[in-house]
Design a protein around this motif. Sequence first.
Motif, PDB file in Angstrom:
ATOM      1  N   GLY A 104      13.403 -11.567  21.547  1.00 18.94           N
ATOM      2  CA  GLY A 104      14.383 -11.387  20.474  1.00 18.94           C
ATOM      3  C   GLY A 104      13.889 -11.758  19.089  1.00 18.94           C
ATOM      4  O   GLY A 104      14.515 -11.417  18.089  1.00 18.94           O
ATOM      5  N   GLY A 105      12.753 -12.466  19.021  1.00 19.82           N
ATOM      6  CA  GLY A 105      12.261 -12.928  17.719  1.00 19.82           C
ATOM      7  C   GLY A 105      11.910 -11.790  16.772  1.00 19.82           C
ATOM      8  O   GLY A 105      12.225 -11.849  15.581  1.00 19.82           O
ATOM      9  N   ALA A 106      11.304 -10.766  17.313  1.00 17.19           N
ATOM     10  CA  ALA A 106      10.852  -9.676  16.448  1.00 17.19           C
ATOM     11  C   ALA A 106      12.043  -8.891  15.910  1.00 17.19           C
ATOM     12  O   ALA A 106      12.030  -8.408  14.773  1.00 17.19           O
ATOM     13  N   LYS A 107      13.062  -8.782  16.729  1.00 16.01           N
ATOM     14  CA  LYS A 107      14.252  -8.040  16.301  1.00 16.01           C
ATOM     15  C   LYS A 107      14.898  -8.731  15.098  1.00 16.01           C
ATOM     16  O   LYS A 107      15.235  -8.097  14.096  1.00 16.01           O
ATOM     17  N   GLU A 108      15.011 -10.037  15.250  1.00 17.39           N
ATOM     18  CA  GLU A 108      15.584 -10.844  14.167  1.00 17.39           C
ATOM     19  C   GLU A 108      14.746 -10.686  12.889  1.00 17.39           C
ATOM     20  O   GLU A 108      15.280 -10.476  11.801  1.00 17.39           O
ATOM     21  N   MET A 109      13.435 -10.761  13.072  1.00 22.70           N
ATOM     22  CA  MET A 109      12.530 -10.643  11.929  1.00 22.70           C
ATOM     23  C   MET A 109      12.651  -9.255  11.283  1.00 22.70           C
ATOM     24  O   MET A 109      12.670  -9.122  10.060  1.00 22.70           O
ATOM     25  N   ALA A 110      12.743  -8.218  12.120  1.00 18.72           N
ATOM     26  CA  ALA A 110      12.863  -6.847  11.601  1.00 18.72           C
ATOM     27  C   ALA A 110      14.133  -6.726  10.760  1.00 18.72           C
ATOM     28  O   ALA A 110      14.119  -6.145   9.669  1.00 18.72           O
ATOM     29  N   GLU A 111      15.226  -7.291  11.273  1.00 16.51           N
ATOM     30  CA  GLU A 111      16.482  -7.220  10.522  1.00 16.51           C
ATOM     31  C   GLU A 111      16.354  -7.940   9.186  1.00 16.51           C
ATOM     32  O   GLU A 111      16.768  -7.436   8.149  1.00 16.51           O
ATOM     33  N   GLN A 112      15.746  -9.123   9.249  1.00 19.27           N
ATOM     34  CA  GLN A 112      15.574  -9.915   8.022  1.00 19.27           C
ATOM     35  C   GLN A 112      14.787  -9.149   6.957  1.00 19.27           C
ATOM     36  O   GLN A 112      15.078  -9.248   5.775  1.00 19.27           O
ATOM     37  N   HIS A 113      13.772  -8.417   7.419  1.00 21.67           N
ATOM     38  CA  HIS A 113      12.891  -7.730   6.462  1.00 21.67           C
ATOM     39  C   HIS A 113      13.251  -6.257   6.289  1.00 21.67           C
ATOM     40  O   HIS A 113      12.490  -5.482   5.706  1.00 21.67           O
ATOM     41  N   LYS A 114      14.397  -5.906   6.856  1.00 16.59           N
ATOM     42  CA  LYS A 114      14.945  -4.557   6.665  1.00 16.59           C
ATOM     43  C   LYS A 114      13.976  -3.451   7.086  1.00 16.59           C
ATOM     44  O   LYS A 114      13.742  -2.482   6.351  1.00 16.59           O
ATOM     45  N   VAL A 115      13.392  -3.628   8.250  1.00 13.66           N
ATOM     46  CA  VAL A 115      12.600  -2.552   8.856  1.00 13.66           C
ATOM     47  C   VAL A 115      13.177  -2.286  10.245  1.00 13.66           C
ATOM     48  O   VAL A 115      13.750  -3.187  10.863  1.00 13.66           O
ATOM     49  N   LEU A 174       0.816  -1.215   0.000  1.00 14.83           N
ATOM     50  CA  LEU A 174       0.000   0.000   0.000  1.00 14.83           C
ATOM     51  C   LEU A 174       0.851   1.267   0.000  1.00 14.83           C
ATOM     52  O   LEU A 174       0.329   2.374   0.099  1.00 14.83           O
ATOM     53  N   ASN A 175       2.177   1.074  -0.094  1.00 16.01           N
ATOM     54  CA  ASN A 175       3.093   2.223  -0.077  1.00 16.01           C
ATOM     55  C   ASN A 175       3.030   3.031   1.205  1.00 16.01           C
ATOM     56  O   ASN A 175       3.216   4.251   1.188  1.00 16.01           O
ATOM     57  N   ILE A 176       2.715   2.365   2.307  1.00 21.85           N
ATOM     58  CA  ILE A 176       2.726   3.040   3.608  1.00 21.85           C
ATOM     59  C   ILE A 176       4.100   2.802   4.227  1.00 21.85           C
ATOM     60  O   ILE A 176       4.503   1.651   4.389  1.00 21.85           O
ATOM     61  N   PRO A 177       4.832   3.867   4.547  1.00 15.62           N
ATOM     62  CA  PRO A 177       6.150   3.663   5.140  1.00 15.62           C
ATOM     63  C   PRO A 177       6.038   2.858   6.441  1.00 15.62           C
ATOM     64  O   PRO A 177       5.138   3.105   7.243  1.00 15.62           O
ATOM     65  N   ILE A 178       6.919   1.898   6.619  1.00 19.77           N
ATOM     66  CA  ILE A 178       6.886   1.102   7.851  1.00 19.77           C
ATOM     67  C   ILE A 178       7.873   1.706   8.840  1.00 19.77           C
ATOM     68  O   ILE A 178       9.075   1.734   8.596  1.00 19.77           O
ATOM     69  N   LEU A 179       7.336   2.238   9.942  1.00 21.08           N
ATOM     70  CA  LEU A 179       8.206   2.872  10.940  1.00 21.08           C
ATOM     71  C   LEU A 179       9.011   1.815  11.676  1.00 21.08           C
ATOM     72  O   LEU A 179      10.111   2.097  12.149  1.00 21.08           O
ATOM     73  N   GLY A 180       8.469   0.607  11.781  1.00 24.44           N
ATOM     74  CA  GLY A 180       9.218  -0.479  12.398  1.00 24.44           C
ATOM     75  C   GLY A 180       8.328  -1.459  13.134  1.00 24.44           C
ATOM     76  O   GLY A 180       7.099  -1.385  13.065  1.00 24.44           O
ATOM     77  N   VAL A 181       9.012  -2.380  13.834  1.00 27.89           N
ATOM     78  CA  VAL A 181       8.328  -3.471  14.534  1.00 27.89           C
ATOM     79  C   VAL A 181       8.554  -3.336  16.034  1.00 27.89           C
ATOM     80  O   VAL A 181       9.668  -3.104  16.489  1.00 27.89           O
ATOM     81  N   VAL A 182       7.462  -3.499  16.799  1.00 31.50           N
ATOM     82  CA  VAL A 182       7.556  -3.545  18.266  1.00 31.50           C
ATOM     83  C   VAL A 182       7.327  -4.985  18.707  1.00 31.50           C
ATOM     84  O   VAL A 182       6.363  -5.613  18.265  1.00 31.50           O
ATOM     85  N   GLU A 183       8.210  -5.494  19.551  1.00 32.88           N
ATOM     86  CA  GLU A 183       7.960  -6.814  20.131  1.00 32.88           C
ATOM     87  C   GLU A 183       7.205  -6.600  21.436  1.00 32.88           C
ATOM     88  O   GLU A 183       7.659  -5.872  22.313  1.00 32.88           O
ATOM     89  N   ASN A 184       6.026  -7.228  21.551  1.00 36.83           N
ATOM     90  CA  ASN A 184       5.245  -7.086  22.779  1.00 36.83           C
ATOM     91  C   ASN A 184       5.155  -8.433  23.488  1.00 36.83           C
ATOM     92  O   ASN A 184       5.197  -9.476  22.851  1.00 36.83           O
TER      93      ASN A 184
END
Length: 358
Positions: free
Chosen positions: A285-296, A266-276
């Motif tokens: 740590g899972g979300a951090k790894e995932m964020a790195e993998q998907h470059k967000v 949708l061309n919405i900029p992704i500010l990032g991922v929060v692990e809750n």
Amino acid sequence: MSSPSSLAELRNVVAGVVDPIYERRLGELRLLKDVLLDGDRVTVAIELPSPGYPKQDELRETIRAAIQTARPDVSSVEVTFTTVVRGKDAGGRVGLNVKNIISVGSGKGGVGKSTVAACLTYGLKHFGAKVGLLDADVYGPSIPHMLGASGPPGVIERKTPEGQVVQRMVPLERDGIQLMSMGFLVKEEQAVIWRGPMLHKALQQFLQQTEWDNLDYLIIDLPPGTGDVSLTLSQLLGLTGAVVVCTPQKVARLDAVKAIAMFRQLNIPILGVVENMTGEVFGSGGAKEMAEQHKVPFLGAIPIEMQIRVKGDEGRIADLYSDDSPAREPLLAVCRNIATEIGKEALKGGGGPTLQIL
Ligand code: ADP
């Protein structure tokens, strides 16, 4: 006394300093508000675009070093910081009175998306910003409960430029936060059957008829999943960006990846991922790894913490920011990171809205 030319030279030196967060020159970013020269002492005023800027010390030192290299005769450099929240399309969002619109989404329900949206709202308020919260989770509106508020919103009459009288809704106010929920106007059972065009129409009308009072940030709690509401919002509003919430387990991460893919599409900029809900139960740590993998960007982790559930249930989210709250520091860290990412987006400019306010 300093000559005008030496002051201009100093301005150029400071304007040429590259900001460590936004990675462009201060002059180009319009962050340099003032440079004063008094004898051999210099004062530099920097105006930051969002609260929570994490590298003040580094920027101060870089400015100092640049001045002292260019002008060894300068004896002291003082750098002061103020914050004026910038919006992505300054002045362009006609009638909506909102500088930045941030949506909070997740791949699936139950990961704490609404809790994070509410905490983000209170965190930005804590930084001194003017904030509103819109509950667009039509399938399970929990925000009013979390804020201890219930409808209906106020109604006022306004005259359009054409002289027509229209009714506008005024958000409720709670702890200095402006609050609207689709749930104030429609019964949950009714909203659940909304899909596609019907939902689009309802949401559009809702957005057009709500009168926010000059917000720095409007936080939108989206329904979970990859849905129609996000599509409508992105078409109508020109969002500054989206935050994706996920829990640390592997399965939850897969859902979050879908949400990332949707925002990208949708061309919405992704500010990032929060692990809750980080902690012993679900891991970490899972979300951090995932964020790195998907470059967000990874925006931080919020622990699983009884107080977060209790305060949400009691409609007292504000208490999570009190001095003795165990959740305070991790929540503030996440809010600081999000504010910084919003600042980056705001400084990129562009991305006007299409919504006509009635
Ligand atoms: P979603 O919006 O993703 O469906 P909610 O925000 O409604 O999820 O949260 C689901 C439940 O989990 C709520 O009872 C909430 O209080 C609780 N919760 C959310 N985050 C946390 C946390 N970090 N620690 C403890 N409980 C949490």
